[in-house]
Motif scaffolding. Sequence first.
Motif, PDB file in Angstrom:
ATOM      1  N   UNK A 351      27.512  28.955 -14.387  1.00  0.00           N
ATOM      2  CA  UNK A 351      26.857  30.441 -14.709  1.00  0.00           C
ATOM      3  C   UNK A 351      26.378  31.178 -13.472  1.00  0.00           C
ATOM      4  N   UNK A 352      26.620  30.654 -12.431  1.00  0.00           N
ATOM      5  CA  UNK A 352      25.989  31.199 -11.110  1.00  0.00           C
ATOM      6  C   UNK A 352      26.542  32.551 -10.812  1.00  0.00           C
ATOM      7  N   UNK A 353      25.856  33.409 -10.816  1.00  0.00           N
ATOM      8  CA  UNK A 353      25.849  34.805 -10.520  1.00  0.00           C
ATOM      9  C   UNK A 353      26.285  35.709 -11.787  1.00  0.00           C
ATOM     10  N   UNK A 354      26.283  35.051 -12.845  1.00  0.00           N
ATOM     11  CA  UNK A 354      26.552  35.768 -13.961  1.00  0.00           C
ATOM     12  C   UNK A 354      25.299  35.792 -14.955  1.00  0.00           C
ATOM     13  N   UNK A 355      24.237  35.391 -14.751  1.00  0.00           N
ATOM     14  CA  UNK A 355      23.279  35.535 -15.641  1.00  0.00           C
ATOM     15  C   UNK A 355      22.297  36.599 -15.289  1.00  0.00           C
ATOM     16  N   UNK A 359      21.441  39.648 -17.688  1.00  0.00           N
ATOM     17  CA  UNK A 359      19.975  40.038 -18.006  1.00  0.00           C
ATOM     18  C   UNK A 359      19.698  41.493 -17.856  1.00  0.00           C
ATOM     19  N   UNK A 360      20.590  42.214 -16.913  1.00  0.00           N
ATOM     20  CA  UNK A 360      20.511  43.571 -16.945  1.00  0.00           C
ATOM     21  C   UNK A 360      20.854  44.268 -18.078  1.00  0.00           C
ATOM     22  N   UNK A 361      21.676  43.597 -19.075  1.00  0.00           N
ATOM     23  CA  UNK A 361      21.609  44.114 -20.444  1.00  0.00           C
ATOM     24  C   UNK A 361      21.080  43.409 -21.505  1.00  0.00           C
TER      25      UNK A 361
END
Length: 474
Positions: A351-355, A359-361
């Motif tokens: 999940x690195x870089x995806x979380x 979380x912005x959305x």
Amino acid sequence: MQRRDFFQKAMAAAGSIAGAAVATTAVSRSALAGLPEPVIQTRPDTAPPWTPPGVTGAGRPYNPVVTLNGWTLPFRMKDGVKEFHLVAEPVVREMAPGFVVNMWGYNGQSPGPTIEVVEGDKVRIFVTNQLPEHTTIHWHGQRLPNGMDGVGGLNQKQIPVGKTYVYEFVARRPGTFMYHPHADEMTQMAMGMMGLWITHPKGQHPLIAEVDRDYAFLLSAYDVTPGAKTPNVNTMLDQNIWSWNSRVFPGISPLVARLNDRVRVRVGNLTMTNHPIHIHGIEFEVTGTDGGPVPKTARWPEVTTDVAVGQMRQLEFIADEPGDWAMHCHKSHHTMGAMGHDVPTMIGVDHRGLVQKIQKLIPDYMVMGERGMADMGEMEMELPENTFPMMTGTGPYGPIEMGGMFTTLKVRAEQKPGDYSDPGDYKQAPGTQSFEYTGPVAATPHATRAPEASAQAAAAPAGQVRKPQGHAHH
């Protein structure tokens, strides 16, 4: 417990029940001169054994059963007949603290109260229907006249809404039995309509031992959508709430025993699947089924026994190992709370870089499952109101990570005979508990990732899911 006086004057004269229907014409009209007032219980706690008049609770005529998170229905004696009154009605069952479900049951509870009698007793049961539709009661496993078997349309008329029917028969053989409807069965059983019936032997029986503690419970399962309070009755194979006597861990009471007590556990299954019941710390024998006691030559030691749909199993053991021992269904998903059946497995997903992007959305987004689901035991997640968590319950050393069909067998040397109170957490003696090893650790040979795969992983952009490169490197 709201136990109204069973021995007070009859609540009505014959005229007040002129509209009551009777299951068979064999029941004398004089027997219907007054209904016993129904006894109602709404608390979900395990009630102590109910000791009827003439029973001391030690020895003959029987040692009363303790129904896990349930209770025993009192009776009244009338002209040599034991009279009971069951009321089929909508109920609200607290399955665990803070989690309640709308069900159908008997006398304020689901399951209904346990009925205890002695072999040879003449029994009369008044059944009043306060459901929104007709019903019946089938006395599962009993030998009785055909007209008392309770199959609507086959051997009796359905019990209409607001009416009272009477069932009368002799408890002909000892054993563990159930009662449940045989009318709109899919709906009514999926809504929780069931109960236990125990017939004790009238004398010394060669295949039925005397026990110090006698427990009983029914396996039940429900499909309750998160946030809802009423089970979905048309999805009987997709249950997500697995329970014992309509309670889920940590709401299930422990089974308590004094060291070296002989313990009997009666388990009935009215779910739509089988349940391998497993007890830690002891070996047991299956000493009886709903067909009767098992011959001694047919018994063998077990630690797990499978209880199939519609079956009863009677387990017996000596509680000779002190401690808090787990007792549960060995189907792992039956020891969980509400789970979505369509959630993909995320183990190994990077999940690195995806979380941060998600979380912005969705500001409250949380990573779950990439290392397994153990984090759920401690995670504080906001859930819809009246939703039972997937994992819950804690012990003296942290989260137990269980729910559903799980409880403990608590064996204590200091527990007094007849004392069913929870003795609290077990204190292990020094040197009898597993511990962390802090010495030197040798290198462990294991398969390593191929260099090219490692290079590809290092070059992979953040948030990209890395798929296996051939079967050898999955």
